[in-house]
Design a protein around this motif. Structure first.
Motif, short mmCIF file in Angstrom:
data_model
loop_
_atom_site.label_atom_id
_atom_site.label_comp_id
_atom_site.label_asym_id
_atom_site.label_seq_id
_atom_site.Cartn_x
_atom_site.Cartn_y
_atom_site.Cartn_z
N ALA A 125 0.74 1.32 4.85
CA ALA A 125 0.34 1.32 6.39
C ALA A 125 0.57 0.43 6.96
O ALA A 125 0.89 0.38 8.09
N SER A 126 0.66 -0.88 6.22
CA SER A 126 1.18 -2.27 7.09
C SER A 126 2.64 -1.94 7.32
O SER A 126 3.26 -2.29 8.32
N MET A 127 3.34 -1.20 6.43
CA MET A 127 4.88 -1.24 6.69
C MET A 127 5.13 -0.21 7.82
O MET A 127 6.02 -0.43 8.70
N ALA A 128 4.24 0.79 7.92
CA ALA A 128 4.07 1.77 9.02
C ALA A 128 3.61 1.40 10.46
O ALA A 128 3.84 2.32 11.58
N GLY A 129 3.10 0.23 10.51
CA GLY A 129 2.19 -0.28 11.46
C GLY A 129 1.25 0.64 11.84
O GLY A 129 0.71 0.92 13.19
N ARG A 130 0.46 1.02 10.86
CA ARG A 130 -0.72 2.19 11.02
C ARG A 130 -1.98 1.47 10.37
O ARG A 130 -2.02 0.73 9.49
N LYS A 131 -3.01 2.00 10.46
CA LYS A 131 -4.39 1.77 10.26
C LYS A 131 -4.77 3.18 9.53
O LYS A 131 -4.82 4.20 10.26
N ILE A 132 -5.47 2.74 8.34
CA ILE A 132 -5.91 3.79 7.68
C ILE A 132 -7.22 4.01 7.16
O ILE A 132 -7.72 2.74 6.91
N THR A 133 -7.95 4.97 7.13
CA THR A 133 -9.22 5.04 6.64
C THR A 133 -9.33 6.39 5.42
O THR A 133 -8.59 7.25 5.65
N VAL A 134 -9.95 6.00 4.44
CA VAL A 134 -10.00 7.08 3.37
C VAL A 134 -11.24 7.78 3.68
O VAL A 134 -12.26 7.66 3.97
N LEU A 135 -10.93 9.20 3.81
CA LEU A 135 -11.94 10.39 3.91
C LEU A 135 -12.25 10.93 2.69
O LEU A 135 -13.28 11.50 2.62
N ARG A 136 -11.49 11.00 1.71
CA ARG A 136 -11.72 11.78 0.55
C ARG A 136 -10.72 11.48 -0.71
O ARG A 136 -9.57 11.07 -0.39
N GLN A 137 -11.70 11.27 -2.03
CA GLN A 137 -10.67 10.71 -2.91
C GLN A 137 -10.90 11.78 -4.21
O GLN A 137 -11.87 12.17 -4.36
N SER A 138 -9.95 12.34 -4.66
CA SER A 138 -9.85 13.39 -5.48
C SER A 138 -9.21 13.33 -6.75
O SER A 138 -7.87 12.68 -6.68
N GLY A 139 -9.29 14.01 -7.73
CA GLY A 139 -8.38 14.29 -9.02
C GLY A 139 -8.21 15.79 -9.25
O GLY A 139 -7.80 16.48 -8.29
N ALA A 140 -8.12 16.17 -10.61
CA ALA A 140 -7.59 17.11 -11.01
C ALA A 140 -8.84 18.14 -10.96
O ALA A 140 -9.80 17.47 -11.08
N ALA A 141 -8.64 19.54 -10.85
CA ALA A 141 -9.74 20.35 -10.74
C ALA A 141 -10.61 20.32 -12.11
O ALA A 141 -10.30 19.64 -13.00
#
Length: 456
Positions: A417-433
């Motif tokens: 995000a820093s490289m891209a000049g963007r700000k991010i927020t995490v909405l969801r974190q998941s893994g395998a089913a």
């Protein structure tokens, strides 16, 4: 005289007592091993190494072994006892004289005490564990009318380290990555063929890993001639897929099932880009979810052919789904130069992290800095963030176990995000089913990260 009679009566009464029962402290595994005609070798752990394996870690690495007791020494595939420094068994497993994992633990002493029927009996244990895996999937609603592609056995997560079984309709694909699985091939197949819906079994050895287990690659190819058709069709969440048994892994990534379904709920009316789309799993779900337009990108021509076949299978409008054969980096750079952007971007690249041997070092010597993999993920995600419209969504994935287990993936995304000049927020974190269970005593089984970001 009376005293003599009393002593005689006392001695007679004691002689009638039953013999003492065996000490409860005697190891059940030691007793079973002692009854074996040829005996059972014992792998004795170094001081300070026992607790890790008592806690359930299934992979006994060679550096944890102090000595091996038994003549002749055990051969690859033999059942051995695993013991602490006092030579008291803590469990039993299957030996490998070549692999860096010299024993794969199958049952601990306390488990054998509760269920002695499986003690040092691999055939019985296989049947018990596979039946438990079947029961678990049934409890999870698999298979169902909407889904007949799922993981039946997930290696360490189902207490059968080195064995993976994926079910695709009436076909079971067995992925073997341990020498013991090859040794017990007929028993594995017998257990799987007993499942009502299974009519075919396709054996798919992980040749590179099995070579590290001491097996000859040419022998493996001769051992497993396939009589199954190379294509089959499956259902996942009501979507039809044609899958190739010559494709990646077992032929289909059932681990992303719940993430694909979630994507369908956030796609309506949106412009969607699926990078590294393979056979179109995310793209198809976006289309079913009502996406306005979808672009899929992959370098593999066979994968794109499968994706086109899957579009037709589901009667989707081909005008809404564009499939492009192009390198992910080059495509995103080109899109950036054209000032193109998408509302929802999915990026699910192949594994970029270190090899299995490096993972083994990470496993037992803490985590080394994964600079190379982190850099590649950072660059890919930086480009993906720049072509996601501000306020849009990026679903980014890593199937590299080292990234997931080290916790570096989210930090890498922050760097992107820093490289891209963007700000991010995490909405969801998941893994395998949920049909990919993980044993917490073996966190190395956690490999998939799926993170949904809002890009600002």
């Amino acid at each position: 005289m009376l005293q003599l009679q009393a002593r005689l009566i006392k001695s007679l009464s004691f002689s009638r007592l039953p013999p003492p029962a065996p000490s409860s402290s005697t190891s059940i595994l030691q007793r079973v091993a002692s009854s074996q005609p040829k005996g059972v070798a014992k792998v004795v752990l170094k001081k300070g190494k026992t607790q890790l394996f008592k806690n359930g870690s299934p992979m006994v690495y060679s550096g944890a072994v102090d000595r091996i007791i038994g003549r002749p020494p055990p051969k690859t595939g033999d059942i051995v006892l695993v013991a602490d420094g006092t030579e008291t068994p803590i469990g039993w497993g299957l030996y490998n004289s070549v692999s860096m994992f010299c024993v794969r633990l199958m049952q601990l002493e306390e488990e054998a005490t509760r269920d002695p029927s499986c003690a040092l009996d691999m055939e019985n244990l296989l049947e018990t564990r596979i039946n438990a895996a079947i029961e678990l999937r049934r409890g999870l609603g698999l298979p169902s009318d909407a889904t007949n592609a799922y993981r039946l056995v997930n290696s360490e997560g189902d207490r059968l380290s080195g064995l993976i079984v994926d079910v695709f309709g009436d076909l079971a694909v067995v992925a073997s990555s341990a020498a013991w699985v090859e040794k017990y091939k007929s028993q594995v197949e017998a257990c799987i063929s007993g499942i009502d819906e299974i009519n075919h079994i396709h054996w798919r050895p992980s040749i590179e890993i099995l070579k590290e287990e001491g097996m000859d690659a040419s022998d493996l190819k001769e051992l497993h001639p396939s009589t199954c058709p190379q294509r089959t069709k499956v259902l996942e969440n009501g979507i039809s897929y044609s899958i190739s048994l010559e494709g990646q892994k077992t032929g289909f990534y059932a681990d992303q099932r719940e993430n694909r379904k979630f994507l369908s709920t956030i796609s309506r009316g949106r412009k969607v880009l699926d990078i590294c789309c393979y056979s179109g799993g995310f793209a198809l779900n976006a289309a079913k979810g009502g996406a306005m337009s979808i672009t899929g990108v992959d370098t593999s021509l066979p994968a794109l052919e499968l994706a086109r076949e899957n579009i037709a299978l589901n009667y989707l409008d081909p005008e809404k789904i564009s499939l492009l054969r192009e390198d992910a980096n080059e495509f995103m750079k080109g899109a950036l130069s054209r000032n193109e952007s998408w509302d929802v971007v999915i990026i699910d690249p192949p594994k970029l992290a270190p090899s299995r041997k490096i993972l083994a070092i990470l496993m037992y010597e803490k985590y080394a800095v994964l600079q190379s993999a982190s850099g590649m993920y950072r660059n890919l995600n930086s480009l993906a963030m720049q072509i996601t419209r501000r306020g849009g969504l990026l679903m980014t994935c890593s199937c590299s176990g080292a990234m997931t287990q080290s916790g570096m993936f989210l930090r890498t995304l922050q760097g992107a995000a820093s490289m891209a000049g963007r700000k991010i927020t995490v909405l969801r974190q998941s893994g395998a089913a949920c049909d990919h269970p993980i044993d917490p005593s073996y966190p190395e089984g956690a490999y998939l990260s799926n993170i949904l970001l809002r890009i600002l």
